[in-house]
Design a protein around this motif. Structure first.
Motif, PDB file in Angstrom:
ATOM      1  N   ALA A  74       0.886  -1.333   0.111  1.00 29.53           N
ATOM      2  CA  ALA A  74       0.085  -0.009  -0.004  1.00 29.53           C
ATOM      3  C   ALA A  74       0.752   1.474  -0.027  1.00 29.53           C
ATOM      4  CB  ALA A  74      -0.812   0.049   1.273  1.00 29.53           C
ATOM      5  N   GLU A  75       2.214   1.134   0.704  1.00 29.37           N
ATOM      6  CA  GLU A  75       3.138   2.167   0.628  1.00 29.37           C
ATOM      7  C   GLU A  75       3.677   2.637  -0.673  1.00 29.37           C
ATOM      8  OE1 GLU A  75       5.714   1.751   3.830  1.00 29.37           O
ATOM      9  OE2 GLU A  75       4.069   1.795   5.338  1.00 29.37           O
ATOM     10  N   ARG A  76       3.828   1.659  -1.536  1.00 27.13           N
ATOM     11  CA  ARG A  76       4.455   1.692  -2.806  1.00 27.13           C
ATOM     12  C   ARG A  76       3.575   3.089  -3.800  1.00 27.13           C
ATOM     13  NH1 ARG A  76       5.631  -4.423  -4.750  1.00 27.13           N
ATOM     14  NH2 ARG A  76       7.256  -4.869  -3.108  1.00 27.13           N
ATOM     15  N   PRO A  77       4.319   3.987  -4.265  1.00 28.51           N
ATOM     16  CA  PRO A  77       3.636   4.918  -5.328  1.00 28.51           C
ATOM     17  C   PRO A  77       3.013   4.044  -6.179  1.00 28.51           C
ATOM     18  CG  PRO A  77       6.045   5.225  -5.373  1.00 28.51           C
ATOM     19  CD  PRO A  77       5.689   4.058  -4.227  1.00 28.51           C
ATOM     20  N   ALA A  78       2.061   4.553  -6.665  1.00 28.19           N
ATOM     21  CA  ALA A  78       1.184   4.076  -7.850  1.00 28.19           C
ATOM     22  C   ALA A  78       1.795   4.430  -9.213  1.00 28.19           C
ATOM     23  CB  ALA A  78      -0.338   4.555  -7.893  1.00 28.19           C
ATOM     24  N   ARG A  79       2.037   3.544 -10.082  1.00 26.82           N
ATOM     25  CA  ARG A  79       2.604   3.754 -11.481  1.00 26.82           C
ATOM     26  C   ARG A  79       1.685   4.837 -12.128  1.00 26.82           C
ATOM     27  NH1 ARG A  79       6.323   1.882 -14.693  1.00 26.82           N
ATOM     28  NH2 ARG A  79       6.018   1.949 -17.077  1.00 26.82           N
ATOM     29  N   PRO A  80       2.313   5.991 -12.547  1.00 29.65           N
ATOM     30  CA  PRO A  80       1.616   6.800 -13.452  1.00 29.65           C
ATOM     31  C   PRO A  80       0.813   6.450 -14.760  1.00 29.65           C
ATOM     32  CG  PRO A  80       3.772   7.614 -12.750  1.00 29.65           C
ATOM     33  CD  PRO A  80       3.865   6.222 -12.524  1.00 29.65           C
ATOM     34  N   ASP A  81      -0.368   6.819 -14.756  1.00 28.67           N
ATOM     35  CA  ASP A  81      -1.204   6.324 -15.967  1.00 28.67           C
ATOM     36  C   ASP A  81      -0.733   7.198 -17.072  1.00 28.67           C
ATOM     37  OD1 ASP A  81      -2.854   5.432 -17.594  1.00 28.67           O
ATOM     38  OD2 ASP A  81      -4.740   5.867 -16.489  1.00 28.67           O
ATOM     39  N   PRO A  82      -0.124   6.530 -18.256  1.00 31.28           N
ATOM     40  CA  PRO A  82       0.219   7.402 -19.247  1.00 31.28           C
ATOM     41  C   PRO A  82      -0.851   7.787 -19.944  1.00 31.28           C
ATOM     42  CG  PRO A  82       0.489   4.820 -19.715  1.00 31.28           C
ATOM     43  CD  PRO A  82       0.153   5.010 -18.390  1.00 31.28           C
ATOM     44  N   LYS A  83      -2.094   7.433 -19.688  1.00 26.89           N
ATOM     45  CA  LYS A  83      -3.221   8.027 -20.170  1.00 26.89           C
ATOM     46  C   LYS A  83      -3.291   9.582 -20.155  1.00 26.89           C
ATOM     47  CE  LYS A  83      -6.114   4.062 -20.715  1.00 26.89           C
ATOM     48  NZ  LYS A  83      -7.346   3.477 -20.419  1.00 26.89           N
ATOM     49  N   ILE A  84      -2.996   9.899 -18.766  1.00 28.38           N
ATOM     50  CA  ILE A  84      -2.911  11.244 -18.193  1.00 28.38           C
ATOM     51  C   ILE A  84      -2.097  12.236 -19.109  1.00 28.38           C
ATOM     52  CG2 ILE A  84      -2.543  12.940 -16.401  1.00 28.38           C
ATOM     53  CD1 ILE A  84      -3.540  10.536 -14.375  1.00 28.38           C
ATOM     54  N   ALA A  85      -0.883  11.525 -19.376  1.00 30.51           N
ATOM     55  CA  ALA A  85       0.284  12.330 -20.064  1.00 30.51           C
ATOM     56  C   ALA A  85      -0.359  12.459 -21.643  1.00 30.51           C
ATOM     57  CB  ALA A  85       1.439  11.597 -20.065  1.00 30.51           C
ATOM     58  N   HIS A  86      -0.898  11.557 -22.279  1.00 29.12           N
ATOM     59  CA  HIS A  86      -1.287  11.338 -23.617  1.00 29.12           C
ATOM     60  C   HIS A  86      -2.487  12.538 -23.778  1.00 29.12           C
ATOM     61  CE1 HIS A  86       1.370   8.466 -24.929  1.00 29.12           C
ATOM     62  NE2 HIS A  86       0.718   7.470 -24.185  1.00 29.12           N
ATOM     63  N   LEU A  89       6.174   5.529 -27.154  1.00 28.47           N
ATOM     64  CA  LEU A  89       5.377   6.739 -27.028  1.00 28.47           C
ATOM     65  C   LEU A  89       4.901   6.907 -25.582  1.00 28.47           C
ATOM     66  CD1 LEU A  89       3.658   8.727 -28.758  1.00 28.47           C
ATOM     67  CD2 LEU A  89       1.879   6.885 -29.134  1.00 28.47           C
ATOM     68  N   ASP A  90       4.671   5.869 -24.923  1.00 24.69           N
ATOM     69  CA  ASP A  90       4.003   5.915 -23.450  1.00 24.69           C
ATOM     70  C   ASP A  90       5.106   6.599 -22.412  1.00 24.69           C
ATOM     71  OD1 ASP A  90       1.556   4.797 -23.995  1.00 24.69           O
ATOM     72  OD2 ASP A  90       1.821   2.848 -23.115  1.00 24.69           O
ATOM     73  N   GLU A  91       6.394   5.958 -22.875  1.00 27.46           N
ATOM     74  CA  GLU A  91       7.447   6.284 -21.669  1.00 27.46           C
ATOM     75  C   GLU A  91       7.897   7.889 -22.216  1.00 27.46           C
ATOM     76  OE1 GLU A  91      10.859   3.626 -21.477  1.00 27.46           O
ATOM     77  OE2 GLU A  91      10.237   3.053 -23.127  1.00 27.46           O
ATOM     78  N   VAL A  92       7.760   8.292 -23.303  1.00 23.56           N
ATOM     79  CA  VAL A  92       8.274   9.727 -23.643  1.00 23.56           C
ATOM     80  C   VAL A  92       7.095  10.637 -22.997  1.00 23.56           C
ATOM     81  CG1 VAL A  92       8.924  11.274 -25.473  1.00 23.56           C
ATOM     82  CG2 VAL A  92       9.683   9.006 -25.590  1.00 23.56           C
ATOM     83  N   ALA A  93       5.924  10.237 -23.521  1.00 26.41           N
ATOM     84  CA  ALA A  93       4.678  11.155 -22.904  1.00 26.41           C
ATOM     85  C   ALA A  93       4.846  11.206 -21.534  1.00 26.41           C
ATOM     86  CB  ALA A  93       3.404  10.549 -23.484  1.00 26.41           C
ATOM     87  N   GLN A  94       5.178  10.215 -20.620  1.00 23.70           N
ATOM     88  CA  GLN A  94       5.037  10.533 -19.257  1.00 23.70           C
ATOM     89  C   GLN A  94       6.310  11.354 -18.862  1.00 23.70           C
ATOM     90  OE1 GLN A  94       2.734   8.837 -17.286  1.00 23.70           O
ATOM     91  NE2 GLN A  94       3.857  10.310 -15.773  1.00 23.70           N
ATOM     92  N   LEU A  95       7.507  11.208 -19.641  1.00 28.76           N
ATOM     93  CA  LEU A  95       8.569  11.825 -19.186  1.00 28.76           C
ATOM     94  C   LEU A  95       8.282  13.270 -19.497  1.00 28.76           C
ATOM     95  CD1 LEU A  95      11.435  11.146 -18.296  1.00 28.76           C
ATOM     96  CD2 LEU A  95      12.064  11.135 -20.621  1.00 28.76           C
ATOM     97  N   LEU A  96       7.684  13.733 -20.398  1.00 27.65           N
ATOM     98  CA  LEU A  96       7.454  15.188 -20.677  1.00 27.65           C
ATOM     99  C   LEU A  96       6.482  15.517 -19.798  1.00 27.65           C
ATOM    100  CD1 LEU A  96       7.033  15.016 -24.682  1.00 27.65           C
ATOM    101  CD2 LEU A  96       9.107  15.704 -23.370  1.00 27.65           C
ATOM    102  N   TRP A  97       5.445  14.607 -19.424  1.00 25.19           N
ATOM    103  CA  TRP A  97       4.387  15.502 -18.323  1.00 25.19           C
ATOM    104  C   TRP A  97       5.163  15.612 -17.096  1.00 25.19           C
ATOM    105  CZ3 TRP A  97       2.323  14.465 -13.623  1.00 25.19           C
ATOM    106  CH2 TRP A  97       1.191  14.871 -13.278  1.00 25.19           C
ATOM    107  N   ASP A  98       6.159  14.462 -16.567  1.00 25.68           N
ATOM    108  CA  ASP A  98       6.739  14.734 -15.244  1.00 25.68           C
ATOM    109  C   ASP A  98       7.569  15.986 -15.303  1.00 25.68           C
ATOM    110  OD1 ASP A  98       5.642  12.326 -14.567  1.00 25.68           O
ATOM    111  OD2 ASP A  98       7.451  11.134 -15.051  1.00 25.68           O
ATOM    112  N   TRP A  99       8.340  16.209 -16.664  1.00 29.19           N
ATOM    113  CA  TRP A  99       9.256  17.414 -16.324  1.00 29.19           C
ATOM    114  C   TRP A  99       8.494  18.618 -16.293  1.00 29.19           C
ATOM    115  CZ3 TRP A  99      13.112  15.658 -20.873  1.00 29.19           C
ATOM    116  CH2 TRP A  99      13.931  14.444 -20.306  1.00 29.19           C
ATOM    117  N   ALA A 100       7.333  18.687 -17.171  1.00 26.91           N
ATOM    118  CA  ALA A 100       6.607  19.925 -16.995  1.00 26.91           C
ATOM    119  C   ALA A 100       5.939  20.334 -15.760  1.00 26.91           C
ATOM    120  CB  ALA A 100       5.664  19.748 -18.204  1.00 26.91           C
TER     121      ALA A 100
END
Length: 240
Positions: A11-23, A209-220
């Motif tokens: 339960a303490e582990r951070p949830a993996r970001p959903d790439p759908k949000i970044a897309h 595509l998923d990896e790059v979209a998530q990376l850009l979202w994280d950085w922004a």
């Protein structure tokens, strides 16, 4: 023997970001302005992510694929002709929370030498002085690898990278490589990138595509680094 994690540890582990949000966020990209010179760029306080690369590296296609829009970034039939910085706003419901900057491709042989030198100066000044620049995405054809011109660009941004600027080497057209060639190109780029992120990418196959979209979202959406408060300055430094 390794013990299975307890329910509390899971339960303490951070949830993996959903790439759908970044897309979904990238899909909101819309034209903001174009600037033939730096003085025509609006002064912005929003995180800006710049896309740069040699002509024919697939920059416009990659931007259009990431934003799921066919003609957001214009791909000229004559490489090297476009000589303006194009800005695209990002943010849902009309609220802008970041900006993509599409810089003209460089290195095309048919472009006159004077035009090349002028644009090199403009691009170098942009990369050095643009205050809200948060990250740089360098697009490379993996069959050519990181060229001398690309290395020169990386050298320009190196001081800012040391201060926290993010950068990604995006190896486009990865679908044209077999597995062994792709692994070799990835390994070579990681050595040359000097600590930056490196990803294989294919607009045709939607690879990476998923990896790059998530990376850009994280950085922004990452909080920018802030200098230490004055109280943290050592006594010796305060006396200087």
């Amino acid at each position: 023997m390794t013990q299975a994690p307890t329910p509390a540890q899971v339960a303490e582990r951070p949830a993996r970001p959903d790439p759908k949000i970044a897309h979904g966020w990238l899909h909101t990209a819309r034209f903001l302005t174009t600037a033939p010179q730096l003085q025509h760029l609006p002064a912005l306080h929003l995180p800006e992510i710049a896309f740069v690369g040699r002509s024919n590296a697939g920059k416009s296609t990659s931007i259009n694929t990431l934003t799921q829009q066919k003609r957001l970034a214009f791909a000229s039939k004559t490489p090297g002709r476009t000589q303006s910085i194009n800005l695209f706003a990002l943010g849902k419901q009309g609220e802008t929370d970041a900006v993509l900057a599409d810089l003209p491709g460089y290195g095309y042989a048919a472009v006159p030498r004077e035009a090349k030198l002028r644009w090199q100066r403009v691009m170098a000044n942009y990369l050095v002085t643009r205050e809200n620049l948060r990250a740089v995405v360098l697009l490379c054809d993996p069959r050519l690898g990181i060229t001398e011109l690309d290395e020169a660009l990386l050298e320009i941004i190196r001081p800012r990278v040391e201060e926290g600027l993010k950068f990604l080497v995006l190896l486009t057209k990865a679908d044209k490589l077999n597995r062994a060639e792709a692994n070799k190109a990835l390994s070579m780029a990681k050595l040359q990138a000097g600590g930056g992120e490196v990803r294989l990418f294919s607009a045709l196959k939607k690879q990476g595509l998923d990896e790059v979209a998530q990376l850009l979202w994280d950085w922004a959406h990452e909080a920018p680094a802030t200098p230490p408060p004055a109280d943290d300055i050592g006594a010796d430094d305060a006396q200087r």
